[in-house]
Design a protein around this motif. Structure first.
Motif, PDB file in Angstrom:
ATOM      1  N   ASP A 180       0.849  -1.190   0.000  1.00  9.91           N
ATOM      2  CA  ASP A 180       0.000   0.000   0.000  1.00  9.91           C
ATOM      3  C   ASP A 180       0.886   1.242   0.000  1.00  9.91           C
ATOM      4  O   ASP A 180       2.111   1.155   0.111  1.00  9.91           O
ATOM      5  CB  ASP A 180      -0.967  -0.008   1.182  1.00  9.91           C
ATOM      6  N   ARG A 181       0.239   2.414  -0.092  1.00 10.88           N
ATOM      7  CA  ARG A 181       0.997   3.654  -0.232  1.00 10.88           C
ATOM      8  C   ARG A 181       1.603   4.152   1.078  1.00 10.88           C
ATOM      9  O   ARG A 181       2.362   5.109   1.080  1.00 10.88           O
ATOM     10  CB  ARG A 181       0.102   4.731  -0.851  1.00 10.88           C
ATOM     11  N   ASP A 203       2.765   7.399 -12.123  1.00  9.77           N
ATOM     12  CA  ASP A 203       1.362   6.982 -11.982  1.00  9.77           C
ATOM     13  C   ASP A 203       1.240   5.981 -10.830  1.00  9.77           C
ATOM     14  O   ASP A 203       1.377   4.770 -11.023  1.00  9.77           O
ATOM     15  CB  ASP A 203       0.875   6.366 -13.302  1.00  9.77           C
ATOM     16  N   TRP A 204       0.975   6.510  -9.639  1.00 11.02           N
ATOM     17  CA  TRP A 204       0.911   5.648  -8.455  1.00 11.02           C
ATOM     18  C   TRP A 204      -0.226   4.646  -8.515  1.00 11.02           C
ATOM     19  O   TRP A 204      -0.062   3.491  -8.086  1.00 11.02           O
ATOM     20  CB  TRP A 204       0.792   6.506  -7.191  1.00 11.02           C
ATOM     21  N   ASP A 205      -1.400   5.046  -9.013  1.00 10.22           N
ATOM     22  CA  ASP A 205      -2.530   4.109  -9.099  1.00 10.22           C
ATOM     23  C   ASP A 205      -2.170   2.932  -9.994  1.00 10.22           C
ATOM     24  O   ASP A 205      -2.403   1.763  -9.645  1.00 10.22           O
ATOM     25  CB  ASP A 205      -3.781   4.818  -9.635  1.00 10.22           C
ATOM     26  N   ARG A 206      -1.614   3.232 -11.140  1.00  7.56           N
ATOM     27  CA  ARG A 206      -1.196   2.178 -12.074  1.00  7.56           C
ATOM     28  C   ARG A 206      -0.138   1.281 -11.447  1.00  7.56           C
ATOM     29  O   ARG A 206      -0.231   0.045 -11.514  1.00  7.56           O
ATOM     30  CB  ARG A 206      -0.652   2.823 -13.352  1.00  7.56           C
ATOM     31  N   LYS A 209      -1.476  -1.018  -8.575  1.00  9.80           N
ATOM     32  CA  LYS A 209      -2.284  -2.117  -9.124  1.00  9.80           C
ATOM     33  C   LYS A 209      -1.379  -3.208  -9.683  1.00  9.80           C
ATOM     34  O   LYS A 209      -1.635  -4.412  -9.505  1.00  9.80           O
ATOM     35  CB  LYS A 209      -3.209  -1.586 -10.222  1.00  9.80           C
ATOM     36  N   SER A 226      -4.603   0.915  -2.165  1.00  8.12           N
ATOM     37  CA  SER A 226      -3.553   1.887  -2.508  1.00  8.12           C
ATOM     38  C   SER A 226      -3.699   3.138  -1.689  1.00  8.12           C
ATOM     39  O   SER A 226      -4.694   3.366  -1.052  1.00  8.12           O
ATOM     40  CB  SER A 226      -3.649   2.229  -4.001  1.00  8.12           C
TER      41      SER A 226
END
Length: 226
Positions: A180-181, A203-206, A209, A226
């Motif tokens: 996780d972040r 791109d943290w979301d990408r 995932k 995330s």
């Protein structure tokens, strides 16, 4: 209690000095004991065997950083590993390798990821790399450098994201780090840093995932938010 001299100035009494000195010595003793507990493996005959150039990430290429840019350790036995720190070189892959091999540079990461997804390992994960600009974070983290510039989103290729995510997923699985972040962070998020990487185009979301998707079966690190 202190005393007052003829000029009306307050003096520190001998007992206060002794008490203060004793407290300082006790504090030093606690620190020394803590360091000794962490360094037991350095005693003659106690150090774990290690193979020079052994890889922690399968498929990586070993190319050693200069010895001045990292500290020998025995993690996670002496320091818990609970963070992965994401960096961007502000330059090319060859540049990163060159500066991390320079003993005068004073810093290096455990890994460097090229645009095509190729990975170099420069420091063993059990050792402390000087990468975060913060001693505590260095001791608790693994640093991953990425080829490119923070202001050029085109530098962050699909191959780079995927290879780096597999690397981070493996690290999280090895040390029980939640994917996780809070635990996978950018260099910019390290306390006290003046760095901005990986920058606004990472791109943290990408990425997260991909990290969760790459988690080894049964590792428990693929379900974090995330």
């Amino acid at each position: 209690m202190g005393r007052t001299d003829r000029a009306g100035k307050r003096r520190v009494g001998r007992r206060a000095v002794l008490i203060g000195g004793g407290a300082a010595m006790a504090g030093t003793a606690v620190l020394a004991r803590d360091e000794l507990k962490r360094a037991w493996w350095r005693l003659p005959g106690m150090e774990k065997k290690r193979v020079e150039g052994e890889l922690d990430h399968r498929g990586a290429e070993w190319t050693a950083a200069a010895r001045a840019n990292w500290r020998r350790a025995d993690r996670p036995d002496d320091y818990t590993i609970d963070r992965v720190v994401i960096h961007v070189v502000q330059g090319s892959y060859p540049t990163a390798l060159r500066v991390f091999k320079n003993p005068g540079h004073g810093a290096a990461t455990h890994y460097v990821v090229r645009k095509d997804g190729h990975i170099a390992q420069m420091i063993r994960e059990l050792d402390v790399a000087f990468h975060a600009g913060n001693r505590e974070m260095n001791e608790r983290s693994i640093g991953i450098e990425h080829e490119g510039f923070v202001d050029r989103p085109q530098d962050f290729t699909a191959a780079m994201y995927e290879a780096s995510a597999r690397l981070t997923a493996g690290i999280c699985a090895r040390y029980g780090i939640p994917a996780d972040r809070e635990h996978v962070i950018g260099h910019v998020e390290v306390e006290g840093t003046d760095h901005t990487d990986p920058g606004p185009h990472w791109d943290w979301d990408r990425y997260m995932k991909l990290v969760r998707a790459a988690a080894p079966a049964g590792s428990g690190s693929g379900s974090a938010a995330s």
